[in-house]
Design a protein around this motif. Structure first.
Motif, PDB file in Angstrom:
ATOM      1  N   TYR A 121      30.561 -17.776   8.997  1.00 43.30           N
ATOM      2  CA  TYR A 121      29.364 -18.685   9.038  1.00 43.30           C
ATOM      3  C   TYR A 121      28.463 -18.521   7.706  1.00 43.30           C
ATOM      4  CZ  TYR A 121      25.702 -21.823  10.929  1.00 43.30           C
ATOM      5  OH  TYR A 121      24.899 -22.729  10.836  1.00 43.30           O
ATOM      6  N   ALA A 122      28.468 -17.145   7.508  1.00 45.33           N
ATOM      7  CA  ALA A 122      27.524 -16.956   6.189  1.00 45.33           C
ATOM      8  C   ALA A 122      28.238 -17.662   4.829  1.00 45.33           C
ATOM      9  CB  ALA A 122      27.451 -15.354   6.140  1.00 45.33           C
ATOM     10  N   LYS A 123      29.451 -17.439   4.670  1.00 49.10           N
ATOM     11  CA  LYS A 123      30.472 -17.994   3.752  1.00 49.10           C
ATOM     12  C   LYS A 123      30.033 -19.521   3.766  1.00 49.10           C
ATOM     13  CE  LYS A 123      33.748 -14.298   3.198  1.00 49.10           C
ATOM     14  NZ  LYS A 123      35.344 -14.187   3.154  1.00 49.10           N
ATOM     15  N   LYS A 124      29.959 -20.286   4.764  1.00 52.42           N
ATOM     16  CA  LYS A 124      29.867 -21.599   5.011  1.00 52.42           C
ATOM     17  C   LYS A 124      28.579 -21.879   4.421  1.00 52.42           C
ATOM     18  CE  LYS A 124      33.207 -22.875   8.410  1.00 52.42           C
ATOM     19  NZ  LYS A 124      33.439 -23.627   9.465  1.00 52.42           N
ATOM     20  N   GLN A 125      27.536 -21.127   4.771  1.00 49.61           N
ATOM     21  CA  GLN A 125      26.219 -21.428   4.498  1.00 49.61           C
ATOM     22  C   GLN A 125      26.091 -21.263   3.053  1.00 49.61           C
ATOM     23  OE1 GLN A 125      24.516 -18.142   7.613  1.00 49.61           O
ATOM     24  NE2 GLN A 125      22.885 -19.164   6.811  1.00 49.61           N
ATOM     25  N   CYS A 126      26.706 -19.892   2.305  1.00 46.94           N
ATOM     26  CA  CYS A 126      26.461 -19.953   1.072  1.00 46.94           C
ATOM     27  C   CYS A 126      27.014 -21.182   0.139  1.00 46.94           C
ATOM     28  CB  CYS A 126      27.296 -18.619   0.513  1.00 46.94           C
ATOM     29  SG  CYS A 126      27.522 -18.032  -1.181  1.00 46.94           S
ATOM     30  N   GLU A 127      28.257 -21.646   0.527  1.00 48.29           N
ATOM     31  CA  GLU A 127      28.864 -22.646  -0.089  1.00 48.29           C
ATOM     32  C   GLU A 127      27.968 -23.979  -0.212  1.00 48.29           C
ATOM     33  OE1 GLU A 127      31.520 -22.853  -2.176  1.00 48.29           O
ATOM     34  OE2 GLU A 127      31.304 -20.595  -1.789  1.00 48.29           O
ATOM     35  N   LEU A 128      27.259 -24.047   0.823  1.00 47.57           N
ATOM     36  CA  LEU A 128      26.320 -25.303   0.704  1.00 47.57           C
ATOM     37  C   LEU A 128      25.100 -25.207  -0.172  1.00 47.57           C
ATOM     38  CD1 LEU A 128      25.259 -27.589   4.024  1.00 47.57           C
ATOM     39  CD2 LEU A 128      23.584 -26.856   2.322  1.00 47.57           C
ATOM     40  N   LEU A 129      24.396 -23.721   0.318  1.00 44.42           N
ATOM     41  CA  LEU A 129      23.428 -23.624  -0.556  1.00 44.42           C
ATOM     42  C   LEU A 129      23.426 -23.388  -1.918  1.00 44.42           C
ATOM     43  CD1 LEU A 129      21.293 -21.020   1.696  1.00 44.42           C
ATOM     44  CD2 LEU A 129      20.458 -23.173   0.955  1.00 44.42           C
ATOM     45  N   LYS A 130      24.321 -22.680  -2.477  1.00 45.21           N
ATOM     46  CA  LYS A 130      24.514 -22.419  -3.734  1.00 45.21           C
ATOM     47  C   LYS A 130      24.576 -23.733  -4.675  1.00 45.21           C
ATOM     48  CE  LYS A 130      29.421 -21.036  -4.192  1.00 45.21           C
ATOM     49  NZ  LYS A 130      29.539 -22.153  -5.111  1.00 45.21           N
ATOM     50  N   ASP A 131      25.149 -24.859  -4.174  1.00 49.75           N
ATOM     51  CA  ASP A 131      25.186 -26.053  -4.772  1.00 49.75           C
ATOM     52  C   ASP A 131      24.025 -26.881  -4.699  1.00 49.75           C
ATOM     53  OD1 ASP A 131      27.826 -25.705  -5.372  1.00 49.75           O
ATOM     54  OD2 ASP A 131      28.703 -26.302  -3.505  1.00 49.75           O
ATOM     55  N   LYS A 132      22.952 -26.721  -3.944  1.00 49.80           N
ATOM     56  CA  LYS A 132      21.820 -27.198  -3.678  1.00 49.80           C
ATOM     57  C   LYS A 132      20.685 -26.484  -4.487  1.00 49.80           C
ATOM     58  CE  LYS A 132      23.877 -29.929  -0.874  1.00 49.80           C
ATOM     59  NZ  LYS A 132      24.758 -30.782  -1.478  1.00 49.80           N
ATOM     60  N   PHE A 133      20.951 -25.656  -5.438  1.00 46.91           N
ATOM     61  CA  PHE A 133      19.872 -24.790  -6.059  1.00 46.91           C
ATOM     62  C   PHE A 133      19.591 -25.601  -7.090  1.00 46.91           C
ATOM     63  CE2 PHE A 133      18.665 -22.406  -9.749  1.00 46.91           C
ATOM     64  CZ  PHE A 133      17.533 -21.857  -9.100  1.00 46.91           C
ATOM     65  N   ASN A 134      18.313 -25.954  -7.161  1.00 47.27           N
ATOM     66  CA  ASN A 134      17.878 -26.956  -8.431  1.00 47.27           C
ATOM     67  C   ASN A 134      16.228 -26.817  -8.382  1.00 47.27           C
ATOM     68  OD1 ASN A 134      16.414 -29.362  -9.452  1.00 47.27           O
ATOM     69  ND2 ASN A 134      18.667 -30.652  -9.205  1.00 47.27           N
ATOM     70  N   GLU A 135      15.851 -26.390  -9.545  1.00 48.16           N
ATOM     71  CA  GLU A 135      14.441 -26.244  -9.670  1.00 48.16           C
ATOM     72  C   GLU A 135      13.500 -27.328  -9.135  1.00 48.16           C
ATOM     73  OE1 GLU A 135      13.591 -25.278 -13.837  1.00 48.16           O
ATOM     74  OE2 GLU A 135      14.741 -23.212 -13.612  1.00 48.16           O
ATOM     75  N   ASN A 136      13.975 -28.433  -8.949  1.00 46.43           N
ATOM     76  CA  ASN A 136      13.081 -29.322  -8.545  1.00 46.43           C
ATOM     77  C   ASN A 136      13.232 -29.687  -7.201  1.00 46.43           C
ATOM     78  OD1 ASN A 136      12.537 -30.427 -11.270  1.00 46.43           O
ATOM     79  ND2 ASN A 136      14.628 -31.255 -11.369  1.00 46.43           N
ATOM     80  N   PHE A 137      14.026 -28.971  -6.108  1.00 45.80           N
ATOM     81  CA  PHE A 137      14.062 -28.944  -4.968  1.00 45.80           C
ATOM     82  C   PHE A 137      13.715 -27.586  -4.110  1.00 45.80           C
ATOM     83  CE2 PHE A 137      16.662 -32.672  -5.670  1.00 45.80           C
ATOM     84  CZ  PHE A 137      16.650 -33.351  -4.617  1.00 45.80           C
ATOM     85  N   PHE A 138      13.060 -27.788  -2.812  1.00 44.19           N
ATOM     86  CA  PHE A 138      12.624 -26.818  -2.107  1.00 44.19           C
ATOM     87  C   PHE A 138      13.369 -26.833  -0.847  1.00 44.19           C
ATOM     88  CE2 PHE A 138      10.000 -24.727   1.006  1.00 44.19           C
ATOM     89  CZ  PHE A 138       9.682 -23.573   0.505  1.00 44.19           C
ATOM     90  N   GLN A 139      13.941 -25.772  -0.386  1.00 46.30           N
ATOM     91  CA  GLN A 139      14.510 -25.860   1.024  1.00 46.30           C
ATOM     92  C   GLN A 139      13.983 -25.442   2.028  1.00 46.30           C
ATOM     93  OE1 GLN A 139      17.726 -26.807  -0.567  1.00 46.30           O
ATOM     94  NE2 GLN A 139      16.912 -26.245  -2.641  1.00 46.30           N
ATOM     95  N   ILE A 140      13.978 -26.065   3.158  1.00 49.65           N
ATOM     96  CA  ILE A 140      13.555 -25.700   4.399  1.00 49.65           C
ATOM     97  C   ILE A 140      14.604 -25.534   5.391  1.00 49.65           C
ATOM     98  CG2 ILE A 140      12.152 -26.268   6.492  1.00 49.65           C
ATOM     99  CD1 ILE A 140      10.282 -27.950   4.516  1.00 49.65           C
ATOM    100  N   ILE A 141      14.804 -24.536   5.682  1.00 48.34           N
ATOM    101  CA  ILE A 141      15.984 -23.866   6.447  1.00 48.34           C
ATOM    102  C   ILE A 141      15.560 -23.666   7.883  1.00 48.34           C
ATOM    103  CG2 ILE A 141      18.210 -22.505   6.594  1.00 48.34           C
ATOM    104  CD1 ILE A 141      17.803 -21.962   3.682  1.00 48.34           C
ATOM    105  N   LEU A 142      16.395 -24.292   8.721  1.00 48.52           N
ATOM    106  CA  LEU A 142      15.965 -24.118  10.349  1.00 48.52           C
ATOM    107  C   LEU A 142      17.098 -23.566  10.966  1.00 48.52           C
ATOM    108  CD1 LEU A 142      14.696 -27.693  10.874  1.00 48.52           C
ATOM    109  CD2 LEU A 142      13.279 -25.697  10.188  1.00 48.52           C
ATOM    110  N   GLY A 143      16.898 -22.158  11.575  1.00 49.67           N
ATOM    111  CA  GLY A 143      17.610 -21.448  12.360  1.00 49.67           C
ATOM    112  C   GLY A 143      17.947 -22.187  13.512  1.00 49.67           C
ATOM    113  N   GLY A 144      18.315 -21.585  14.998  1.00 53.94           N
ATOM    114  CA  GLY A 144      18.950 -20.004  14.942  1.00 53.94           C
ATOM    115  C   GLY A 144      18.168 -19.004  14.625  1.00 53.94           C
ATOM    116  N   ASP A 145      18.984 -17.935  14.679  1.00 55.69           N
ATOM    117  CA  ASP A 145      18.472 -16.726  14.796  1.00 55.69           C
ATOM    118  C   ASP A 145      18.300 -16.116  13.448  1.00 55.69           C
ATOM    119  OD1 ASP A 145      20.761 -14.853  14.474  1.00 55.69           O
ATOM    120  OD2 ASP A 145      21.351 -15.928  16.138  1.00 55.69           O
ATOM    121  N   CYS A 146      17.985 -15.084  13.331  1.00 63.63           N
ATOM    122  CA  CYS A 146      17.599 -14.071  12.156  1.00 63.63           C
ATOM    123  C   CYS A 146      19.058 -13.921  11.183  1.00 63.63           C
ATOM    124  CB  CYS A 146      16.868 -13.075  12.117  1.00 63.63           C
ATOM    125  SG  CYS A 146      15.124 -13.459  12.944  1.00 63.63           S
ATOM    126  N   SER A 147      20.318 -13.784  12.004  1.00 60.58           N
ATOM    127  CA  SER A 147      21.404 -13.710  11.299  1.00 60.58           C
ATOM    128  C   SER A 147      21.750 -14.602  10.170  1.00 60.58           C
ATOM    129  CB  SER A 147      22.638 -13.620  12.291  1.00 60.58           C
ATOM    130  OG  SER A 147      22.808 -14.925  13.017  1.00 60.58           O
TER     131      SER A 147
END
Length: 302
Positions: free
Chosen positions: A76-102
């Motif tokens: 799951y972490a690898k799937k999260q990573c693939e999505l997130l690293k493509d969303k990095f943009n200085e013009n965006f702020f990410q609100i990520i909703l879990g889930g637990d702390c893993s």
């Protein structure tokens, strides 16, 4: 809130928790949909909404790492990573909703692939625990240790990127579990540790400004915020898996988050652990939604 657009990302994993005695599996997987029901999404008005559902929940204890669902959490972490690293943009702020702390593992793995980041860890517990000290084997109680490189390589060294966040670039804020054995690893680490009592003694503004100063002085690429809702006072947020007396008030968490989120180097925030099964009528969820969305309400819906 600064002028960044908002991505809302849903990672509704409960893989890091042990099965409860009141449900077939931990209810934190319903958190994004639960917050949406109470207007969180509509009040935030994100530019985009993304979601990755986790593998099926189980109670499997991995012998190699000593934690439950280790292989599924890595997957799951690898799937999260693939999505997130493509969303990095200085013009965006990410609100990520879990889930637990893993979910912190995949989020910090993505940050490591992007650059060098700091972590502001707001939690009623340190989550800096080794498997042999854990009574549950749940990653949700070990996430800070894992992302700072402590523990079995299966979880700490995904893609050979250990550590995802350096200890010295991490602030752990708001702990109120003062068991001596539990605290020992944290006190021996290089993490900037400030428990709830000390936070109030030093002052919120001073602590947050010290963290932001560190980010600038080290010329880090940015920072990420972890918000486990159990950092809040138990009277206003008891819908969590591991309760402790006391905790931050809503005015206090508002002051902290406004100072952090308005900084240009803020990459995003993850919100974890609120269990809808423990708040069936939304009594505690409603004021939480109102408080958090008010922090972002300076950006009108478009």
């Amino acid at each position: 809130m600064n002028e960044k657009e908002i991505n809302m990302i849903e990672f509704p994993s409960n893989l890091g928790l042990k099965k409860t005695d009141y449900a077939e599996e931990p209810g934190v997987k319903y958190l994004p949909d639960w917050l949406n029901k109470f207007g969180f999404h509509s009040k935030i008005c994100p530019k985009n909404i993304f979601r990755i559902d986790p593998p099926e929940y189980s109670m499997t204890l991995d012998e190699k790492s000593g934690v439950r669902n280790a292989d599924k959490i890595v997957q799951y972490a690898k799937k999260q990573c693939e999505l997130l690293k493509d969303k990095f943009n200085e013009n965006f702020f990410q609100i990520i909703l879990g889930g637990d702390c893993s979910i912190l593992i995949g989020n910090c793995l993505a940050l490591k692939k992007i650059g060098e980041f700091g972590l502001f860890f707001l939690d009623g517990h340190t989550d800096y625990m080794w498997p042999e000290l854990s009574q549950t084997g749940g990653v949700a109680g070990m996430d800070l240790a894992i992302v700072t490189g402590n523990g079995n390589d299966k979880l700490t060294n995904i893609d050979k990127l250990k550590p995802y966040i350096k200890e010295e670039n991490t602030y752990c804020i708001g702990n109120r579990d003062f068991d001596e054995l539990y605290l020992k690893p944290m006190l021996e680490s290089d993490i900037h540790y400030i428990d709830l009592n000390k936070l109030r003694e030093i002052g919120i503004k001073s602590v947050v400004n010290d963290f932001l100063k560190m980010i600038d002085e080290k010329n880090l690429d940015g920072f990420f915020i972890h918000l486990d809702v159990d950092v809040l006072n138990d009277n206003i947020m008891p819908a969590v898996d591991s309760r402790e007396k006391g905790g931050l008030t809503y005015p206090e968490i508002t002051e902290i988050l406004e100072l952090l989120i308005n900084n240009k180097k803020a990459f995003g925030i993850e919100i974890t652990i609120l269990d809808p099964d423990l708040d069936p009528n939304g009594i505690y969820t409603k004021p939480f939604v109102e408080t958090i969305t008010n922090i972002f309400d300076k950006k009108a819906c478009r």
